[in-house]
Design a protein around this motif. Sequence first.
Motif, PDB file in Angstrom:
ATOM      1  N   CYS A  25      37.641  42.274  39.627  1.00  0.00           N
ATOM      2  CA  CYS A  25      37.596  41.694  38.281  1.00  0.00           C
ATOM      3  C   CYS A  25      37.078  42.726  37.291  1.00  0.00           C
ATOM      4  O   CYS A  25      35.940  43.194  37.425  1.00  0.00           O
ATOM      5  CB  CYS A  25      36.690  40.462  38.285  1.00  0.00           C
ATOM      6  SG  CYS A  25      36.261  39.873  36.631  1.00  0.00           S
ATOM      7  N   SER A  26      37.893  43.103  36.327  1.00  0.00           N
ATOM      8  CA  SER A  26      37.480  44.073  35.300  1.00  0.00           C
ATOM      9  C   SER A  26      36.935  43.407  34.049  1.00  0.00           C
ATOM     10  O   SER A  26      36.272  44.058  33.246  1.00  0.00           O
ATOM     11  CB  SER A  26      38.662  44.973  34.919  1.00  0.00           C
ATOM     12  OG  SER A  26      39.672  44.216  34.283  1.00  0.00           O
ATOM     13  N   CYS A  27      37.208  42.110  33.889  1.00  0.00           N
ATOM     14  CA  CYS A  27      36.800  41.422  32.649  1.00  0.00           C
ATOM     15  C   CYS A  27      35.380  40.866  32.721  1.00  0.00           C
ATOM     16  O   CYS A  27      34.751  40.619  31.703  1.00  0.00           O
ATOM     17  CB  CYS A  27      37.776  40.295  32.306  1.00  0.00           C
ATOM     18  SG  CYS A  27      37.655  38.844  33.383  1.00  0.00           S
ATOM     19  N   GLY A  28      34.902  40.633  33.934  1.00  0.00           N
ATOM     20  CA  GLY A  28      33.557  40.088  34.119  1.00  0.00           C
ATOM     21  C   GLY A  28      33.472  38.572  34.028  1.00  0.00           C
ATOM     22  O   GLY A  28      32.402  37.999  34.189  1.00  0.00           O
ATOM     23  N   GLN A  29      34.593  37.909  33.816  1.00  0.00           N
ATOM     24  CA  GLN A  29      34.591  36.447  33.620  1.00  0.00           C
ATOM     25  C   GLN A  29      34.761  35.659  34.913  1.00  0.00           C
ATOM     26  O   GLN A  29      34.534  34.446  34.939  1.00  0.00           O
ATOM     27  CB  GLN A  29      35.729  36.052  32.664  1.00  0.00           C
ATOM     28  CG  GLN A  29      35.727  36.754  31.328  1.00  0.00           C
ATOM     29  CD  GLN A  29      34.659  36.225  30.384  1.00  0.00           C
ATOM     30  OE1 GLN A  29      34.062  35.189  30.621  1.00  0.00           O
ATOM     31  NE2 GLN A  29      34.423  36.951  29.308  1.00  0.00           N
ATOM     32  N   SER A  30      35.179  36.320  35.976  1.00  0.00           N
ATOM     33  CA  SER A  30      35.468  35.602  37.220  1.00  0.00           C
ATOM     34  C   SER A  30      34.228  34.916  37.780  1.00  0.00           C
ATOM     35  O   SER A  30      33.123  35.468  37.750  1.00  0.00           O
ATOM     36  CB  SER A  30      36.026  36.582  38.260  1.00  0.00           C
ATOM     37  OG  SER A  30      36.160  35.938  39.509  1.00  0.00           O
ATOM     38  N   CYS A  36      38.751  39.053  41.181  1.00  0.00           N
ATOM     39  CA  CYS A  36      39.453  38.303  40.133  1.00  0.00           C
ATOM     40  C   CYS A  36      39.736  36.864  40.574  1.00  0.00           C
ATOM     41  O   CYS A  36      40.144  36.628  41.713  1.00  0.00           O
ATOM     42  CB  CYS A  36      40.776  39.026  39.857  1.00  0.00           C
ATOM     43  SG  CYS A  36      41.880  38.179  38.731  1.00  0.00           S
ATOM     44  N   ASP A  37      39.531  35.916  39.689  1.00  0.00           N
ATOM     45  CA  ASP A  37      39.912  34.518  39.962  1.00  0.00           C
ATOM     46  C   ASP A  37      40.911  34.002  38.922  1.00  0.00           C
ATOM     47  O   ASP A  37      41.153  32.800  38.844  1.00  0.00           O
ATOM     48  CB  ASP A  37      38.682  33.608  40.037  1.00  0.00           C
ATOM     49  CG  ASP A  37      38.033  33.374  38.681  1.00  0.00           C
ATOM     50  OD1 ASP A  37      38.438  34.024  37.685  1.00  0.00           O
ATOM     51  OD2 ASP A  37      37.125  32.528  38.615  1.00  0.00           O
ATOM     52  N   GLY A  38      41.460  34.925  38.123  1.00  0.00           N
ATOM     53  CA  GLY A  38      42.453  34.540  37.127  1.00  0.00           C
ATOM     54  C   GLY A  38      41.868  34.252  35.752  1.00  0.00           C
ATOM     55  O   GLY A  38      42.623  34.032  34.795  1.00  0.00           O
ATOM     56  N   SER A  39      40.553  34.295  35.631  1.00  0.00           N
ATOM     57  CA  SER A  39      39.908  33.964  34.349  1.00  0.00           C
ATOM     58  C   SER A  39      40.228  34.958  33.233  1.00  0.00           C
ATOM     59  O   SER A  39      39.991  34.673  32.067  1.00  0.00           O
ATOM     60  CB  SER A  39      38.387  33.896  34.524  1.00  0.00           C
ATOM     61  OG  SER A  39      38.030  32.890  35.437  1.00  0.00           O
ATOM     62  N   HIS A  40      40.766  36.126  33.598  1.00  0.00           N
ATOM     63  CA  HIS A  40      41.093  37.143  32.590  1.00  0.00           C
ATOM     64  C   HIS A  40      42.298  36.752  31.739  1.00  0.00           C
ATOM     65  O   HIS A  40      42.619  37.453  30.786  1.00  0.00           O
ATOM     66  CB  HIS A  40      41.403  38.479  33.282  1.00  0.00           C
ATOM     67  CG  HIS A  40      42.609  38.398  34.157  1.00  0.00           C
ATOM     68  ND1 HIS A  40      42.539  38.096  35.501  1.00  0.00           N
ATOM     69  CD2 HIS A  40      43.928  38.534  33.867  1.00  0.00           C
ATOM     70  CE1 HIS A  40      43.769  38.054  36.010  1.00  0.00           C
ATOM     71  NE2 HIS A  40      44.625  38.307  35.034  1.00  0.00           N
ATOM     72  N   LYS A  46      42.888  43.212  32.932  1.00  0.00           N
ATOM     73  CA  LYS A  46      43.705  42.956  34.120  1.00  0.00           C
ATOM     74  C   LYS A  46      42.889  43.346  35.347  1.00  0.00           C
ATOM     75  O   LYS A  46      42.088  44.270  35.298  1.00  0.00           O
ATOM     76  CB  LYS A  46      44.973  43.831  34.098  1.00  0.00           C
ATOM     77  CG  LYS A  46      45.908  43.527  32.940  1.00  0.00           C
ATOM     78  CD  LYS A  46      46.856  42.406  33.301  1.00  0.00           C
ATOM     79  CE  LYS A  46      47.885  42.162  32.232  1.00  0.00           C
ATOM     80  NZ  LYS A  46      47.405  41.417  31.084  1.00  0.00           N
ATOM     81  N   PRO A  47      43.108  42.662  36.479  1.00  0.00           N
ATOM     82  CA  PRO A  47      42.396  43.055  37.695  1.00  0.00           C
ATOM     83  C   PRO A  47      42.845  44.435  38.176  1.00  0.00           C
ATOM     84  O   PRO A  47      43.984  44.848  37.931  1.00  0.00           O
ATOM     85  CB  PRO A  47      42.773  41.965  38.697  1.00  0.00           C
ATOM     86  CG  PRO A  47      44.057  41.396  38.186  1.00  0.00           C
ATOM     87  CD  PRO A  47      44.002  41.515  36.693  1.00  0.00           C
TER      88      PRO A  47
HETATM   89 FE1  FES Z   1      38.354  39.212  35.586  1.00  0.00          FE
HETATM   90 FE2  FES Z   1      40.722  38.586  36.568  1.00  0.00          FE
HETATM   91  S1  FES Z   1      40.069  40.494  35.834  1.00  0.00           S
HETATM   92  S2  FES Z   1      39.049  37.284  36.304  1.00  0.00           S
END
Ligand code: FES
Length: 79
Positions: A25-30, A36-40, A46-47
Amino acid sequence: MAEPKIAQKAPYKIDVEEGKKYFWCSCGQSAKQPFCDGSHSMTEFKPIPFSSDSAKTVFFCGCKKSGSNPLCDGTHKNF
Ligand code: FES
Ligand code: FES
């Protein structure tokens, strides 16, 4: 460029399997850090795929600021 959310100011120690594909997970929201859980989907992030040619222990970046992502490079020590 938006800033990623800092999931934690330390790496995640993970035992990875040989040949298995992981998506960091690159966004930190997962909610399933460090993966990654798709939260991006609502962000510009993007993962990042990761795989290893051997089973081993790796340290995935939790702060999302590593210059060697998806792995920790020690950047989190600056926070
Ligand atoms: Fe963070 Fe997918 S990259 S949830
Ligand atoms: Fe991000 Fe170490 S946790 S650089």
